[in-house]
Design a protein around this motif. Structure first.
Motif, PDB file in Angstrom:
ATOM      1  N   LEU A 176       0.859  -1.184   0.000  1.00  0.00           N
ATOM      2  CA  LEU A 176       0.000   0.000   0.000  1.00  0.00           C
ATOM      3  C   LEU A 176       0.891   1.229   0.000  1.00  0.00           C
ATOM      4  N   ASP A 177       0.861   1.998  -1.095  1.00  0.00           N
ATOM      5  CA  ASP A 177       1.637   3.224  -1.212  1.00  0.00           C
ATOM      6  C   ASP A 177       0.718   4.405  -0.941  1.00  0.00           C
ATOM      7  N   VAL A 178       1.166   5.307  -0.084  1.00  0.00           N
ATOM      8  CA  VAL A 178       0.359   6.460   0.309  1.00  0.00           C
ATOM      9  C   VAL A 178       1.184   7.727   0.083  1.00  0.00           C
ATOM     10  N   PHE A 179       0.628   8.669  -0.678  1.00  0.00           N
ATOM     11  CA  PHE A 179       1.252   9.970  -0.912  1.00  0.00           C
ATOM     12  C   PHE A 179       0.442  11.014  -0.149  1.00  0.00           C
ATOM     13  N   SER A 180       1.128  11.751   0.734  1.00  0.00           N
ATOM     14  CA  SER A 180       0.397  12.673   1.604  1.00  0.00           C
ATOM     15  C   SER A 180       1.304  13.803   2.065  1.00  0.00           C
ATOM     16  N   ASP A 181       0.769  14.638   2.961  1.00  0.00           N
ATOM     17  CA  ASP A 181       1.577  15.655   3.611  1.00  0.00           C
ATOM     18  C   ASP A 181       2.589  14.962   4.510  1.00  0.00           C
ATOM     19  N   ALA A 234       5.762  10.368   1.463  1.00  0.00           N
ATOM     20  CA  ALA A 234       5.100   9.132   1.067  1.00  0.00           C
ATOM     21  C   ALA A 234       5.438   8.049   2.078  1.00  0.00           C
ATOM     22  N   ALA A 235       4.579   7.045   2.124  1.00  0.00           N
ATOM     23  CA  ALA A 235       4.798   5.889   2.981  1.00  0.00           C
ATOM     24  C   ALA A 235       4.435   4.640   2.203  1.00  0.00           C
ATOM     25  N   CYS A 236       5.212   3.599   2.395  1.00  0.00           N
ATOM     26  CA  CYS A 236       4.978   2.321   1.727  1.00  0.00           C
ATOM     27  C   CYS A 236       4.791   1.255   2.804  1.00  0.00           C
ATOM     28  N   PHE A 237       3.589   0.704   2.887  1.00  0.00           N
ATOM     29  CA  PHE A 237       3.255  -0.337   3.848  1.00  0.00           C
ATOM     30  C   PHE A 237       3.271  -1.688   3.139  1.00  0.00           C
ATOM     31  N   GLN A 279      -7.235   0.632   2.608  1.00  0.00           N
ATOM     32  CA  GLN A 279      -6.917   1.647   1.607  1.00  0.00           C
ATOM     33  C   GLN A 279      -8.012   2.707   1.532  1.00  0.00           C
ATOM     34  N   GLN A 280      -9.267   2.279   1.505  1.00  0.00           N
ATOM     35  CA  GLN A 280     -10.375   3.225   1.423  1.00  0.00           C
ATOM     36  C   GLN A 280     -10.431   4.122   2.655  1.00  0.00           C
ATOM     37  N   GLN A 281     -10.158   3.554   3.827  1.00  0.00           N
ATOM     38  CA  GLN A 281     -10.188   4.339   5.066  1.00  0.00           C
ATOM     39  C   GLN A 281      -9.058   5.369   5.088  1.00  0.00           C
ATOM     40  N   ILE A 282      -7.868   4.984   4.623  1.00  0.00           N
ATOM     41  CA  ILE A 282      -6.736   5.912   4.593  1.00  0.00           C
ATOM     42  C   ILE A 282      -6.978   7.025   3.579  1.00  0.00           C
ATOM     43  N   GLU A 283      -7.619   6.703   2.450  1.00  0.00           N
ATOM     44  CA  GLU A 283      -7.913   7.722   1.441  1.00  0.00           C
ATOM     45  C   GLU A 283      -8.848   8.811   1.973  1.00  0.00           C
ATOM     46  N   LYS A 284      -9.641   8.506   2.984  1.00  0.00           N
ATOM     47  CA  LYS A 284     -10.575   9.479   3.552  1.00  0.00           C
ATOM     48  C   LYS A 284      -9.876  10.539   4.399  1.00  0.00           C
ATOM     49  N   LEU A 285      -8.625  10.296   4.797  1.00  0.00           N
ATOM     50  CA  LEU A 285      -7.896  11.280   5.600  1.00  0.00           C
ATOM     51  C   LEU A 285      -7.633  12.524   4.759  1.00  0.00           C
ATOM     52  N   ILE A 286      -7.756  13.678   5.362  1.00  0.00           N
ATOM     53  CA  ILE A 286      -7.668  14.952   4.649  1.00  0.00           C
ATOM     54  C   ILE A 286      -6.284  15.150   4.022  1.00  0.00           C
ATOM     55  N   GLU A 287      -5.226  14.773   4.714  1.00  0.00           N
ATOM     56  CA  GLU A 287      -3.866  15.032   4.242  1.00  0.00           C
ATOM     57  C   GLU A 287      -3.418  14.107   3.108  1.00  0.00           C
ATOM     58  N   VAL A 288      -4.143  13.027   2.881  1.00  0.00           N
ATOM     59  CA  VAL A 288      -3.737  12.031   1.884  1.00  0.00           C
ATOM     60  C   VAL A 288      -4.160  12.484   0.487  1.00  0.00           C
ATOM     61  N   GLU A 289      -3.207  12.435  -0.455  1.00  0.00           N
ATOM     62  CA  GLU A 289      -3.483  12.812  -1.837  1.00  0.00           C
ATOM     63  C   GLU A 289      -3.865  11.618  -2.701  1.00  0.00           C
ATOM     64  N   LYS A 290      -3.116  10.502  -2.565  1.00  0.00           N
ATOM     65  CA  LYS A 290      -3.340   9.354  -3.436  1.00  0.00           C
ATOM     66  C   LYS A 290      -2.842   8.086  -2.758  1.00  0.00           C
ATOM     67  N   THR A 291      -3.515   6.958  -3.018  1.00  0.00           N
ATOM     68  CA  THR A 291      -3.057   5.660  -2.533  1.00  0.00           C
ATOM     69  C   THR A 291      -3.109   4.654  -3.677  1.00  0.00           C
ATOM     70  N   THR A 292      -2.239   3.655  -3.606  1.00  0.00           N
ATOM     71  CA  THR A 292      -2.279   2.543  -4.551  1.00  0.00           C
ATOM     72  C   THR A 292      -2.112   1.247  -3.764  1.00  0.00           C
ATOM     73  N   LEU A 293      -2.818   0.209  -4.201  1.00  0.00           N
ATOM     74  CA  LEU A 293      -2.764  -1.087  -3.543  1.00  0.00           C
ATOM     75  C   LEU A 293      -2.467  -2.138  -4.589  1.00  0.00           C
TER      76      LEU A 293
END
Length: 84
Positions: free
Chosen positions: A7-12, A48-51, A64-78
């Motif tokens: 799970l890749d997360v791009f955020s603040d 970014a963070a890679c889980f 993934q869907q729950q993390i995408e709901k966070l305000i600071e998160v721009e994009k996620t990939t699974l």
């Protein structure tokens, strides 16, 4: 059947956002096998963070869907992690 998923997360870039992402995984009892977090050289305010999660696809998708709901998160990939 449990597998490894990436799970890749791009955020603040902030400690509190990473803490909230880990809490989402803990609430769903998802095992985090690996976690890499870094900031971008061009803009230190972004990161970014890679889980690597060990769970089923359905639960990984819900995380993934729950993390995408966070305000600071721009994009996620699974995607399914490559077997060693």
């Amino acid at each position: 059947m449990t597998k490894d998923f990436t799970l890749d997360v791009f955020s603040d870039n902030g400690f509190n956002i990473l803490n909230r992402m880990i809490n989402i995984c803990n609430r769903r009892r998802v095992r985090i096998k690996s976690l890499n977090a870094f900031e971008f050289e061009e803009d230190p305010r972004k990161g970014a963070a890679c889980f690597v999660l060990h769970t089923t696809f359905e639960i990984a998708y819900k995380v993934q869907q729950q993390i995408e709901k966070l305000i600071e998160v721009e994009k996620t990939t699974l995607e399914e992690a490559l077997a060693k």
